[in-house]
Design a protein around this motif. Structure first.
Motif, PDB file in Angstrom:
ATOM      1  N   TYR A   1      52.405  26.910  48.016  1.00 54.29           N
ATOM      2  CA  TYR A   1      53.140  27.114  49.233  1.00 54.29           C
ATOM      3  C   TYR A   1      54.455  27.851  49.211  1.00 54.29           C
ATOM      4  N   LEU A   2      55.038  27.899  47.957  1.00 49.95           N
ATOM      5  CA  LEU A   2      56.122  28.584  47.650  1.00 49.95           C
ATOM      6  C   LEU A   2      56.210  30.010  46.991  1.00 49.95           C
ATOM      7  N   MET A   3      55.023  30.394  46.977  1.00 43.72           N
ATOM      8  CA  MET A   3      54.806  31.714  46.045  1.00 43.72           C
ATOM      9  C   MET A   3      55.112  32.682  46.637  1.00 43.72           C
ATOM     10  N   THR A   4      55.448  33.659  45.953  1.00 44.43           N
ATOM     11  CA  THR A   4      56.283  35.114  46.335  1.00 44.43           C
ATOM     12  C   THR A   4      54.921  36.020  46.687  1.00 44.43           C
ATOM     13  N   ALA A   5      55.243  37.115  47.383  1.00 42.26           N
ATOM     14  CA  ALA A   5      54.267  38.063  47.375  1.00 42.26           C
ATOM     15  C   ALA A   5      53.674  38.593  46.168  1.00 42.26           C
ATOM     16  N   THR A   6      54.575  38.889  45.016  1.00 41.35           N
ATOM     17  CA  THR A   6      54.274  39.365  43.804  1.00 41.35           C
ATOM     18  C   THR A   6      53.143  38.311  43.058  1.00 41.35           C
ATOM     19  N   GLN A   7      53.417  36.957  43.313  1.00 38.67           N
ATOM     20  CA  GLN A   7      52.610  35.940  42.714  1.00 38.67           C
ATOM     21  C   GLN A   7      51.041  36.175  43.385  1.00 38.67           C
ATOM     22  N   ALA A   8      51.008  36.331  44.735  1.00 38.94           N
ATOM     23  CA  ALA A   8      49.930  36.231  45.598  1.00 38.94           C
ATOM     24  C   ALA A   8      49.182  37.602  45.305  1.00 38.94           C
ATOM     25  N   LEU A   9      49.839  38.657  44.890  1.00 39.57           N
ATOM     26  CA  LEU A   9      49.197  40.084  44.623  1.00 39.57           C
ATOM     27  C   LEU A   9      48.502  39.565  43.005  1.00 39.57           C
ATOM     28  N   ARG A  10      49.005  38.905  42.308  1.00 42.68           N
ATOM     29  CA  ARG A  10      48.741  38.846  40.899  1.00 42.68           C
ATOM     30  C   ARG A  10      47.325  38.200  41.242  1.00 42.68           C
ATOM     31  N   VAL A  11      47.379  37.190  41.896  1.00 36.66           N
ATOM     32  CA  VAL A  11      45.923  36.495  42.183  1.00 36.66           C
ATOM     33  C   VAL A  11      44.931  37.254  42.710  1.00 36.66           C
ATOM     34  N   ALA A  12      45.255  38.270  43.770  1.00 35.98           N
ATOM     35  CA  ALA A  12      44.478  38.946  44.112  1.00 35.98           C
ATOM     36  C   ALA A  12      43.864  40.023  43.041  1.00 35.98           C
ATOM     37  N   LEU A  13      44.918  40.515  42.272  1.00 33.04           N
ATOM     38  CA  LEU A  13      44.494  41.501  41.051  1.00 33.04           C
ATOM     39  C   LEU A  13      43.499  40.962  40.228  1.00 33.04           C
ATOM     40  N   PHE A  14      43.677  39.496  39.623  1.00 34.44           N
ATOM     41  CA  PHE A  14      43.051  38.834  38.803  1.00 34.44           C
ATOM     42  C   PHE A  14      41.431  38.935  39.333  1.00 34.44           C
ATOM     43  N   ASN A  15      41.429  38.502  40.787  1.00 36.57           N
ATOM     44  CA  ASN A  15      40.085  38.381  41.408  1.00 36.57           C
ATOM     45  C   ASN A  15      39.250  39.836  41.545  1.00 36.57           C
ATOM     46  N   GLU A  16      40.037  40.773  41.739  1.00 31.42           N
ATOM     47  CA  GLU A  16      39.411  42.086  41.715  1.00 31.42           C
ATOM     48  C   GLU A  16      38.910  42.304  40.385  1.00 31.42           C
ATOM     49  N   GLU A  17      39.628  41.996  39.332  1.00 31.00           N
ATOM     50  CA  GLU A  17      39.263  42.426  37.699  1.00 31.00           C
ATOM     51  C   GLU A  17      37.934  41.481  37.647  1.00 31.00           C
ATOM     52  N   GLN A  18      37.839  40.314  38.021  1.00 24.84           N
ATOM     53  CA  GLN A  18      36.440  39.467  37.992  1.00 24.84           C
ATOM     54  C   GLN A  18      35.603  40.317  38.690  1.00 24.84           C
ATOM     55  N   ALA A  19      35.726  40.637  39.895  1.00 22.26           N
ATOM     56  CA  ALA A  19      34.674  41.356  40.451  1.00 22.26           C
ATOM     57  C   ALA A  19      34.402  42.569  39.916  1.00 22.26           C
ATOM     58  N   ARG A  20      35.103  43.401  39.535  1.00 20.74           N
ATOM     59  CA  ARG A  20      34.635  44.668  38.375  1.00 20.74           C
ATOM     60  C   ARG A  20      33.785  44.439  37.248  1.00 20.74           C
ATOM     61  N   ALA A  21      34.279  43.301  36.628  1.00 22.37           N
ATOM     62  CA  ALA A  21      33.476  42.776  35.472  1.00 22.37           C
ATOM     63  C   ALA A  21      32.181  42.323  35.591  1.00 22.37           C
ATOM     64  N   PHE A  22      31.997  41.645  36.760  1.00 22.36           N
ATOM     65  CA  PHE A  22      30.703  41.127  37.611  1.00 22.36           C
ATOM     66  C   PHE A  22      29.827  42.262  37.658  1.00 22.36           C
ATOM     67  N   TYR A  23      30.247  43.398  38.287  1.00 19.31           N
ATOM     68  CA  TYR A  23      29.511  44.412  38.700  1.00 19.31           C
ATOM     69  C   TYR A  23      29.286  45.400  37.470  1.00 19.31           C
ATOM     70  N   GLN A  24      30.150  45.428  36.558  1.00 20.93           N
ATOM     71  CA  GLN A  24      29.933  46.047  35.396  1.00 20.93           C
ATOM     72  C   GLN A  24      28.965  45.437  34.343  1.00 20.93           C
ATOM     73  N   GLY A  25      28.995  44.124  34.181  1.00 22.64           N
ATOM     74  CA  GLY A  25      28.261  43.381  33.738  1.00 22.64           C
ATOM     75  C   GLY A  25      26.534  43.649  34.212  1.00 22.64           C
ATOM     76  N   ILE A  26      26.377  43.657  35.337  1.00 25.34           N
ATOM     77  CA  ILE A  26      24.986  44.179  36.054  1.00 25.34           C
ATOM     78  C   ILE A  26      24.429  45.413  35.733  1.00 25.34           C
ATOM     79  N   ALA A  27      25.519  46.495  35.694  1.00 22.65           N
ATOM     80  CA  ALA A  27      25.432  47.824  35.450  1.00 22.65           C
ATOM     81  C   ALA A  27      24.862  47.994  33.927  1.00 22.65           C
TER      82      ALA A  27
END
Length: 182
Positions: free
Chosen positions: A106-132
């Motif tokens: 609950y004390l996280m910064t915007a930078t930390q939140a963006l890093r979490v989102a970035l990790f998740n987007e990278e996981q999604a990219r890898a998921f779709y690339q794996g399918i392709a």
């Protein structure tokens, strides 16, 4: 992303061989992502972290918009109803809603939140690339590659947001930490 995570994403997604199944996975992935971001935003609001709550709300809206675009694209397809335990990703939640629980507080910064989102987007990219990379169906390969490219664009956007953040500050000290038994 490390090679092991990429390999796992590829292995878990290799058996998606129909547009219907791919679209069902994609819609669920985006809904899970939006739901997780809304939960995080609610939690941040309860703890008076308005900046990060607003950021998570914005990320949820982006996921909802992406889900709507996928649903529009899948219009006319008979999407299968897939039980949660049969989705073909390598984590309990969808690739975009894996939360890195140790990173979120609950004390996280915007930078930390963006890093979490970035990790998740990278996981999604890898998921779709794996399918392709592993499907035998040309239409599935083309759509999965397009979805991977969209996720790459999301990664680029989040990296731009991160660059605009002030230097990462350590979160404030928790003056009333939870009483967790050892």
């Amino acid at each position: 992303m490390n090679q092991s995570a990429s390999k796992q994403a590829s292995q878990s997604s290799q058996s998606i061989d129909s547009l219907e199944e791919l679209c069902a996975h994609a819609v669920e992935l985006e809904h899970e992502s939006a739901g997780r971001f809304h939960q995080l935003a609610d939690s941040m609001e309860v703890h008076h972290n308005a900046e990060v709550a607003g950021l998570f709300r914005e990320l949820a809206q982006l996921s909802e918009a992406h889900a709507a675009a996928i649903e529009a694209r899948a219009h006319g397809l008979a999407l299968p109803r897939i039980p949660p335990w049969e989705f073909k990703w390598n984590c309990p939640d969808g690739p975009e809603s894996h939360c890195l629980d140790e990173e979120v507080n609950y004390l996280m910064t915007a930078t930390q939140a963006l890093r979490v989102a970035l990790f998740n987007e990278e996981q999604a990219r890898a998921f779709y690339q794996g399918i392709a990379d592993h499907t035998g169906d040309v239409r599935v390969r083309d759509l999965a590659a397009e979805m991977a490219a969209e996720e790459r664009e999301h990664v680029r956007l989040l990296n731009e947001w991160l660059e605009r953040q002030p230097p990462d500050l350590e979160p404030a000290d928790d003056l009333d930490p939870p009483n967790v038994p050892e």
